[in-house]
Design a protein around this motif. Sequence first.
Motif, PDB file in Angstrom:
ATOM      1  N   THR A  83       0.827  -1.208   0.000  1.00 17.18           N
ATOM      2  CA  THR A  83       0.000   0.000   0.000  1.00 17.18           C
ATOM      3  C   THR A  83       0.861   1.257   0.000  1.00 17.18           C
ATOM      4  O   THR A  83       0.538   2.251  -0.664  1.00 17.18           O
ATOM      5  N   ALA A  84       1.979   1.224   0.745  1.00 21.92           N
ATOM      6  CA  ALA A  84       2.890   2.373   0.776  1.00 21.92           C
ATOM      7  C   ALA A  84       3.468   2.649  -0.604  1.00 21.92           C
ATOM      8  O   ALA A  84       3.556   3.806  -1.042  1.00 21.92           O
ATOM      9  N   VAL A  85       3.874   1.588  -1.310  1.00 19.17           N
ATOM     10  CA  VAL A  85       4.436   1.761  -2.648  1.00 19.17           C
ATOM     11  C   VAL A  85       3.371   2.295  -3.600  1.00 19.17           C
ATOM     12  O   VAL A  85       3.627   3.214  -4.396  1.00 19.17           O
ATOM     13  N   GLN A  86       2.163   1.726  -3.533  1.00 22.64           N
ATOM     14  CA  GLN A  86       1.084   2.190  -4.403  1.00 22.64           C
ATOM     15  C   GLN A  86       0.791   3.673  -4.183  1.00 22.64           C
ATOM     16  O   GLN A  86       0.766   4.472  -5.135  1.00 22.64           O
ATOM     17  N   THR A  87       0.580   4.044  -2.936  1.00 21.79           N
ATOM     18  CA  THR A  87       0.219   5.431  -2.625  1.00 21.79           C
ATOM     19  C   THR A  87       1.362   6.388  -2.937  1.00 21.79           C
ATOM     20  O   THR A  87       1.149   7.475  -3.498  1.00 21.79           O
ATOM     21  N   GLY A  88       2.579   6.018  -2.582  1.00 24.69           N
ATOM     22  CA  GLY A  88       3.722   6.892  -2.808  1.00 24.69           C
ATOM     23  C   GLY A  88       3.970   7.170  -4.278  1.00 24.69           C
ATOM     24  O   GLY A  88       4.191   8.320  -4.673  1.00 24.69           O
ATOM     25  N   LEU A  89       3.920   6.130  -5.103  1.00 22.95           N
ATOM     26  CA  LEU A  89       4.181   6.329  -6.529  1.00 22.95           C
ATOM     27  C   LEU A  89       3.095   7.176  -7.198  1.00 22.95           C
ATOM     28  O   LEU A  89       3.394   8.054  -8.013  1.00 22.95           O
ATOM     29  N   VAL A  90       1.840   6.914  -6.866  1.00 24.15           N
ATOM     30  CA  VAL A  90       0.756   7.686  -7.483  1.00 24.15           C
ATOM     31  C   VAL A  90       0.862   9.152  -7.107  1.00 24.15           C
ATOM     32  O   VAL A  90       0.727  10.045  -7.959  1.00 24.15           O
ATOM     33  N   TRP A  91       1.129   9.456  -5.845  1.00 28.48           N
ATOM     34  CA  TRP A  91       1.228  10.850  -5.432  1.00 28.48           C
ATOM     35  C   TRP A  91       2.478  11.522  -5.966  1.00 28.48           C
ATOM     36  O   TRP A  91       2.468  12.729  -6.244  1.00 28.48           O
ATOM     37  N   ALA A  92       3.572  10.782  -6.118  1.00 21.79           N
ATOM     38  CA  ALA A  92       4.769  11.373  -6.726  1.00 21.79           C
ATOM     39  C   ALA A  92       4.492  11.813  -8.158  1.00 21.79           C
ATOM     40  O   ALA A  92       4.864  12.921  -8.570  1.00 21.79           O
ATOM     41  N   VAL A  93       3.809  10.954  -8.919  1.00 23.27           N
ATOM     42  CA  VAL A  93       3.447  11.320 -10.289  1.00 23.27           C
ATOM     43  C   VAL A  93       2.459  12.473 -10.294  1.00 23.27           C
ATOM     44  O   VAL A  93       2.529  13.388 -11.136  1.00 23.27           O
ATOM     45  N   LEU A  94       1.541  12.472  -9.335  1.00 21.32           N
ATOM     46  CA  LEU A  94       0.540  13.538  -9.267  1.00 21.32           C
ATOM     47  C   LEU A  94       1.196  14.890  -8.989  1.00 21.32           C
ATOM     48  O   LEU A  94       0.843  15.905  -9.611  1.00 21.32           O
ATOM     49  N   PHE A  95       2.144  14.929  -8.063  1.00 20.16           N
ATOM     50  CA  PHE A  95       2.854  16.175  -7.787  1.00 20.16           C
ATOM     51  C   PHE A  95       3.674  16.616  -8.997  1.00 20.16           C
ATOM     52  O   PHE A  95       3.776  17.814  -9.284  1.00 20.16           O
ATOM     53  N   LEU A  96       4.255  15.669  -9.707  1.00 25.91           N
ATOM     54  CA  LEU A  96       5.023  16.018 -10.907  1.00 25.91           C
ATOM     55  C   LEU A  96       4.132  16.660 -11.959  1.00 25.91           C
ATOM     56  O   LEU A  96       4.472  17.711 -12.526  1.00 25.91           O
ATOM     57  N   VAL A  97       2.986  16.047 -12.223  1.00 31.78           N
ATOM     58  CA  VAL A  97       2.070  16.587 -13.232  1.00 31.78           C
ATOM     59  C   VAL A  97       1.530  17.944 -12.794  1.00 31.78           C
ATOM     60  O   VAL A  97       1.427  18.879 -13.599  1.00 31.78           O
TER      61      VAL A  97
END
Length: 497
Positions: free
Chosen positions: A417-431
């Motif tokens: 869950t940590a990997v899922q949430t972290g990666l999605v939010w990292a991409v979201l902040f980038l976009v």
Amino acid sequence: MSHHTAPTSGTARPDTLPPRPTRPSRGSRTPAAPGPAVTGLQNLIAGSGAAVAAFAAMLAVALLGLTLAGASSATSVLPAAVTLVCLAVGGSADFSGGSGGGLLSMGMDGGLRGMPLGVTLAGAVALLPVFFRGLRGRKVTAETVFARVVTALVTWLVLLMVFSPLAKGSLELPKSMTAKLKPGSGGGLGGRLGGLLGGSGGSSSLSTVDFKAGVAMTVFAGLAWLLVVLLLGMVATRRPRFPIPFATGRLRTIVGPALSATGTVVLTVTLTLTAVGALAACFLAGDNGGRAAGAILLAAPNAVFAVLSTGIGASWTMSFQGVLDTSSPLGSLLGGLSGGGLLSGLTGSSGGGGFTPPHRTMSLADAMDSPVVRLGLLLAVMAVLFACGILTAARTPLPLGRDGRPQQTRATRAALTAVQTGLVWAVLFLVADLVGGPAMTATMSVMDSPLMNLTAGGGADSVLTSVLLGLFAAGAAGFAGGLVQDAYRVRRAQRTG
């Protein structure tokens, strides 16, 4: 004769769930028999209807926001709203204007980009439900998906090609700005130029600016935007299941729940803050309440991402900067005069150090200088990320073994869950950093000679810092959320078992 005693729930491993023999997991549940196949007419209606609904929703939000902001007093609202729609799908807009003649005729031209995410979000929210309409409980084939996507793309292309050329008009500048730009009068740049070069010469003020959207860029970016939204929707949606590899394989099992959970939380937070902010502006801002409410309606998601990024330590900053163009004759002349302090008097800069270009910055971190405010903002951001972690863990299918017990330990599930949430939010902040911050470039000219290059923009001080902090903060919140959701699953299973 020995008797075998079945183990009780009290002797079960603490990091696994008890067996659930009477209720299979969501991932192993036997699907219901599919209904009749979707017809071609239904695909045509759904695909074209989704594109029309998305464009209509974006145009409606843009019209409402501009109307509330009082834009009708400065420009025609409909062309301006279409321009906002073009920007919201990733397009760009150009502007130009001139004072009309005289010795010190002034001009300005430049470009603007940046997505008003309130308009963008309205289009995505309207697009996906219509696109998926009628597929639940039906037999979904690859031909069905292909037909709907192609129909939506063709309809969207027609809409962009018809409306984007209409995104043009004139914007009347505020009188306070017009007075400062009038050559030969006032205390602004125009007045100081007139005093230096011998009066106004009968020139007029720069009072209006013409704008138009870039048609080619709007069409290209708009088609890409539609494809991305549809692909993300297919991965994130839980029903129906699409018969294509990226929407049925491991990618959807891992990424889909995180996308779905993040979309739900971001949409809830954005809509709540938009409603509360708009109502508060209308009742508390007095005569400027409508203007504030319109701005909130158009750019609330931009502000949400700015606050989220600032809360985790990557502050957003708005900046405005001017640089003298020394490549032109007038710019070279004024640049040569800067050493003697004459240009300082021309531009209003103080001191004898020569010309100081205009430079203004506003940082959200500086505006929140109180430790209490920063701590409260950090806790609020972590609460949002924690909610994403809980929802991601709840929507992730739980793999079970033949004995009905989970194949993964509690710590492993929380780490996933940590990997899922972290990666999605990292991409979201980038976009959000790349497309959510406005950016403007302009050139100011006098007597048809470039004088100064102006740039304005907003975004995170460091995109890399924003992405990394988002990754770690969302990962930590996701791990905690996964543990909490797993503990809830254990207690619920023990009560029902």
